[in-house]
Design a protein around this motif. Sequence first.
Motif, PDB file in Angstrom:
ATOM      1  N   VAL A  79       0.857  -1.181   0.000  1.00 32.28           N
ATOM      2  CA  VAL A  79       0.000   0.000   0.000  1.00 32.28           C
ATOM      3  C   VAL A  79       0.893   1.231   0.000  1.00 32.28           C
ATOM      4  CG1 VAL A  79      -1.773   1.284   1.262  1.00 32.28           C
ATOM      5  CG2 VAL A  79      -1.808  -1.211   1.266  1.00 32.28           C
ATOM      6  N   ASN A  80       0.571   2.166  -0.901  1.00 28.24           N
ATOM      7  CA  ASN A  80       1.290   3.430  -0.964  1.00 28.24           C
ATOM      8  C   ASN A  80       0.248   4.539  -1.077  1.00 28.24           C
ATOM      9  OD1 ASN A  80       3.083   5.489  -1.256  1.00 28.24           O
ATOM     10  ND2 ASN A  80       3.875   4.847  -3.241  1.00 28.24           N
ATOM     11  N   GLY A  81      -0.086   5.140   0.058  1.00 29.94           N
ATOM     12  CA  GLY A  81      -1.113   6.180   0.071  1.00 29.94           C
ATOM     13  C   GLY A  81      -2.471   5.592  -0.266  1.00 29.94           C
ATOM     14  N   ASN A  82      -3.102   6.115  -1.349  1.00 26.85           N
ATOM     15  CA  ASN A  82      -4.426   5.606  -1.729  1.00 26.85           C
ATOM     16  C   ASN A  82      -4.341   4.572  -2.847  1.00 26.85           C
ATOM     17  OD1 ASN A  82      -3.828   7.280  -3.918  1.00 26.85           O
ATOM     18  ND2 ASN A  82      -5.934   7.941  -4.154  1.00 26.85           N
ATOM     19  N   LYS A  83      -3.131   4.062  -3.122  1.00 29.52           N
ATOM     20  CA  LYS A  83      -2.965   3.019  -4.144  1.00 29.52           C
ATOM     21  C   LYS A  83      -2.397   1.762  -3.512  1.00 29.52           C
ATOM     22  CE  LYS A  83      -2.398   6.306  -7.833  1.00 29.52           C
ATOM     23  NZ  LYS A  83      -1.562   6.870  -8.854  1.00 29.52           N
ATOM     24  N   ALA A  84      -2.808   0.623  -4.039  1.00 25.64           N
ATOM     25  CA  ALA A  84      -2.335  -0.647  -3.501  1.00 25.64           C
ATOM     26  C   ALA A  84      -2.180  -1.655  -4.633  1.00 25.64           C
ATOM     27  CB  ALA A  84      -3.322  -1.191  -2.460  1.00 25.64           C
ATOM     28  N   THR A  85      -1.304  -2.619  -4.405  1.00 23.29           N
ATOM     29  CA  THR A  85      -1.130  -3.740  -5.323  1.00 23.29           C
ATOM     30  C   THR A  85      -1.259  -5.018  -4.511  1.00 23.29           C
ATOM     31  OG1 THR A  85       0.349  -2.457  -6.741  1.00 23.29           O
ATOM     32  CG2 THR A  85       0.440  -4.849  -6.961  1.00 23.29           C
ATOM     33  N   ALA A  86      -2.089  -5.918  -4.996  1.00 23.60           N
ATOM     34  CA  ALA A  86      -2.260  -7.222  -4.354  1.00 23.60           C
ATOM     35  C   ALA A  86      -1.798  -8.289  -5.347  1.00 23.60           C
ATOM     36  CB  ALA A  86      -3.714  -7.450  -3.967  1.00 23.60           C
ATOM     37  N   ARG A  87      -0.797  -9.065  -4.944  1.00 25.18           N
ATOM     38  CA  ARG A  87      -0.307 -10.185  -5.760  1.00 25.18           C
ATOM     39  C   ARG A  87      -0.648 -11.465  -5.014  1.00 25.18           C
ATOM     40  NH1 ARG A  87       3.427  -6.128  -6.459  1.00 25.18           N
ATOM     41  NH2 ARG A  87       3.931  -5.653  -8.621  1.00 25.18           N
ATOM     42  N   PHE A  88      -1.157 -12.451  -5.743  1.00 29.29           N
ATOM     43  CA  PHE A  88      -1.579 -13.678  -5.077  1.00 29.29           C
ATOM     44  C   PHE A  88      -1.664 -14.834  -6.070  1.00 29.29           C
ATOM     45  CE2 PHE A  88      -5.166 -11.009  -6.197  1.00 29.29           C
ATOM     46  CZ  PHE A  88      -6.004 -11.859  -6.901  1.00 29.29           C
ATOM     47  N   ARG A  89      -1.807 -16.031  -5.521  1.00 28.10           N
ATOM     48  CA  ARG A  89      -2.062 -17.217  -6.323  1.00 28.10           C
ATOM     49  C   ARG A  89      -3.562 -17.424  -6.323  1.00 28.10           C
ATOM     50  NH1 ARG A  89       0.631 -20.550  -8.737  1.00 28.10           N
ATOM     51  NH2 ARG A  89       2.591 -20.027  -7.768  1.00 28.10           N
ATOM     52  N   GLN A  90      -4.112 -17.602  -7.523  1.00 32.74           N
ATOM     53  CA  GLN A  90      -5.552 -17.792  -7.677  1.00 32.74           C
ATOM     54  C   GLN A  90      -5.807 -19.206  -8.200  1.00 32.74           C
ATOM     55  OE1 GLN A  90      -8.069 -14.792  -9.779  1.00 32.74           O
ATOM     56  NE2 GLN A  90      -8.183 -16.414 -11.307  1.00 32.74           N
ATOM     57  N   ALA A  91      -6.606 -19.957  -7.457  1.00 26.62           N
ATOM     58  CA  ALA A  91      -7.040 -21.279  -7.903  1.00 26.62           C
ATOM     59  C   ALA A  91      -8.499 -21.142  -8.331  1.00 26.62           C
ATOM     60  CB  ALA A  91      -6.892 -22.298  -6.781  1.00 26.62           C
ATOM     61  N   TYR A  92      -8.736 -21.301  -9.623  1.00 29.57           N
ATOM     62  CA  TYR A  92     -10.075 -21.123 -10.197  1.00 29.57           C
ATOM     63  C   TYR A  92     -10.550 -22.456 -10.741  1.00 29.57           C
ATOM     64  CZ  TYR A  92     -13.605 -19.804 -13.655  1.00 29.57           C
ATOM     65  OH  TYR A  92     -14.756 -19.720 -14.399  1.00 29.57           O
ATOM     66  N   SER A  93     -11.791 -22.794 -10.414  1.00 29.77           N
ATOM     67  CA  SER A  93     -12.398 -23.974 -11.038  1.00 29.77           C
ATOM     68  C   SER A  93     -13.857 -23.664 -11.336  1.00 29.77           C
ATOM     69  CB  SER A  93     -12.271 -25.213 -10.143  1.00 29.77           C
ATOM     70  OG  SER A  93     -12.991 -25.041  -8.954  1.00 29.77           O
ATOM     71  N   ALA A  94     -14.260 -24.114 -12.512  1.00 26.77           N
ATOM     72  CA  ALA A  94     -15.642 -23.949 -12.948  1.00 26.77           C
ATOM     73  C   ALA A  94     -15.941 -25.075 -13.920  1.00 26.77           C
ATOM     74  CB  ALA A  94     -15.846 -22.602 -13.621  1.00 26.77           C
ATOM     75  N   ASP A  95     -16.990 -25.796 -13.626  1.00 32.74           N
ATOM     76  CA  ASP A  95     -17.350 -26.949 -14.439  1.00 32.74           C
ATOM     77  C   ASP A  95     -16.122 -27.848 -14.580  1.00 32.74           C
ATOM     78  OD1 ASP A  95     -19.855 -25.774 -14.497  1.00 32.74           O
ATOM     79  OD2 ASP A  95     -19.582 -24.899 -16.471  1.00 32.74           O
ATOM     80  N   ALA A  96     -15.610 -28.101 -15.797  1.00 33.33           N
ATOM     81  CA  ALA A  96     -14.479 -29.007 -15.985  1.00 33.33           C
ATOM     82  C   ALA A  96     -13.127 -28.296 -15.970  1.00 33.33           C
ATOM     83  CB  ALA A  96     -14.642 -29.766 -17.302  1.00 33.33           C
ATOM     84  N   LEU A  97     -13.100 -26.984 -15.841  1.00 36.62           N
ATOM     85  CA  LEU A  97     -11.856 -26.219 -15.898  1.00 36.62           C
ATOM     86  C   LEU A  97     -11.270 -25.998 -14.508  1.00 36.62           C
ATOM     87  CD1 LEU A  97      -9.862 -24.490 -17.591  1.00 36.62           C
ATOM     88  CD2 LEU A  97     -11.387 -22.551 -17.167  1.00 36.62           C
ATOM     89  N   ASN A  98      -9.993 -26.316 -14.358  1.00 37.23           N
ATOM     90  CA  ASN A  98      -9.260 -26.065 -13.115  1.00 37.23           C
ATOM     91  C   ASN A  98      -7.947 -25.383 -13.476  1.00 37.23           C
ATOM     92  OD1 ASN A  98     -10.922 -27.439 -11.030  1.00 37.23           O
ATOM     93  ND2 ASN A  98     -10.540 -29.201 -12.356  1.00 37.23           N
ATOM     94  N   VAL A  99      -7.772 -24.127 -13.026  1.00 42.48           N
ATOM     95  CA  VAL A  99      -6.579 -23.360 -13.372  1.00 42.48           C
ATOM     96  C   VAL A  99      -6.035 -22.685 -12.124  1.00 42.48           C
ATOM     97  CG1 VAL A  99      -5.690 -21.438 -14.751  1.00 42.48           C
ATOM     98  CG2 VAL A  99      -7.498 -22.877 -15.672  1.00 42.48           C
ATOM     99  N   THR A 100      -4.733 -22.784 -11.953  1.00 47.18           N
ATOM    100  CA  THR A 100      -4.060 -22.059 -10.886  1.00 47.18           C
ATOM    101  C   THR A 100      -3.044 -21.135 -11.539  1.00 47.18           C
ATOM    102  OG1 THR A 100      -4.351 -23.869  -9.328  1.00 47.18           O
ATOM    103  CG2 THR A 100      -2.650 -22.259  -8.801  1.00 47.18           C
ATOM    104  N   SER A 101      -3.073 -19.858 -11.138  1.00 48.47           N
ATOM    105  CA  SER A 101      -2.169 -18.890 -11.748  1.00 48.47           C
ATOM    106  C   SER A 101      -1.837 -17.786 -10.760  1.00 48.47           C
ATOM    107  CB  SER A 101      -2.807 -18.285 -13.002  1.00 48.47           C
ATOM    108  OG  SER A 101      -4.007 -17.622 -12.666  1.00 48.47           O
ATOM    109  N   ARG A 102      -0.826 -17.003 -11.095  1.00 46.52           N
ATOM    110  CA  ARG A 102      -0.492 -15.815 -10.314  1.00 46.52           C
ATOM    111  C   ARG A 102      -1.326 -14.666 -10.845  1.00 46.52           C
ATOM    112  NH1 ARG A 102       1.355 -16.247  -5.675  1.00 46.52           N
ATOM    113  NH2 ARG A 102       2.186 -14.161  -5.774  1.00 46.52           N
ATOM    114  N   LYS A 103      -1.784 -13.797  -9.954  1.00 43.86           N
ATOM    115  CA  LYS A 103      -2.625 -12.676 -10.361  1.00 43.86           C
ATOM    116  C   LYS A 103      -2.154 -11.428  -9.624  1.00 43.86           C
ATOM    117  CE  LYS A 103      -7.229 -11.593 -11.606  1.00 43.86           C
ATOM    118  NZ  LYS A 103      -7.678 -12.028 -12.887  1.00 43.86           N
ATOM    119  N   THR A 104      -2.288 -10.286 -10.282  1.00 45.64           N
ATOM    120  CA  THR A 104      -1.983  -8.996  -9.677  1.00 45.64           C
ATOM    121  C   THR A 104      -3.172  -8.077  -9.875  1.00 45.64           C
ATOM    122  OG1 THR A 104       0.383  -9.221 -10.140  1.00 45.64           O
ATOM    123  CG2 THR A 104      -0.438  -6.993  -9.713  1.00 45.64           C
ATOM    124  N   LEU A 105      -3.623  -7.461  -8.789  1.00 42.42           N
ATOM    125  CA  LEU A 105      -4.680  -6.461  -8.853  1.00 42.42           C
ATOM    126  C   LEU A 105      -4.113  -5.132  -8.375  1.00 42.42           C
ATOM    127  CD1 LEU A 105      -7.802  -8.277  -7.310  1.00 42.42           C
ATOM    128  CD2 LEU A 105      -7.280  -7.910  -9.717  1.00 42.42           C
TER     129      LEU A 105
END
Length: 168
Positions: free
Chosen positions: A80-106
């Motif tokens: 966090v820097n003042g009113n701005k922030a960066t969130a980096r994380f590992r995201q495990a997503y699954s929906a129906d037959a799809l399963n994906v794990t990836s790095r994500k930055t918001l």
Amino acid sequence: AATPAPAAASDAAVQAVTSAVQAWAAAWAAKNMEAYLAAYDSTFDPPGRQTRAAWEKEREARIVGKSKISVQVSDRAVSVNGNKATARFRQAYSADALNVTSRKTLDLVSNNGRWTNKYYDDMAWLALALERAGRLAGIERPRALNSLGHQLVSSWVPEDGGGIPWRK
């Protein structure tokens, strides 16, 4: 004695950003499009050359059509820097037959005490909702409404006939 206060404020900001990321993931998993899209600030720039409306329509079609969605967030690193922030994380997503794990930055911005992606259209919708809540339900939030109004008015640009840009 003055040094611990900034650390506490920073801890609170990191916790608020972490909570915003968790709420975004939970809204996605619940297929709650209103909450999911509200996590994107009015300055959010959709990928490619999509308009915001086209991106939202595509996201809704991809999300609500799934029978079940799971979005798990782990290995978070938040800065966090003042009113701005960066969130980096590992995201495990699954929906129906799809399963994906990836790095994500918001990349997020604090908008009236709420951490969102940075876009003016969300700010405008929030201002409209606050005005309507005051007028119809007597729920007054004058400081938030004034802050949003100031940001929107100050973002006006005269180029190309005038208007408010999509993102900050």
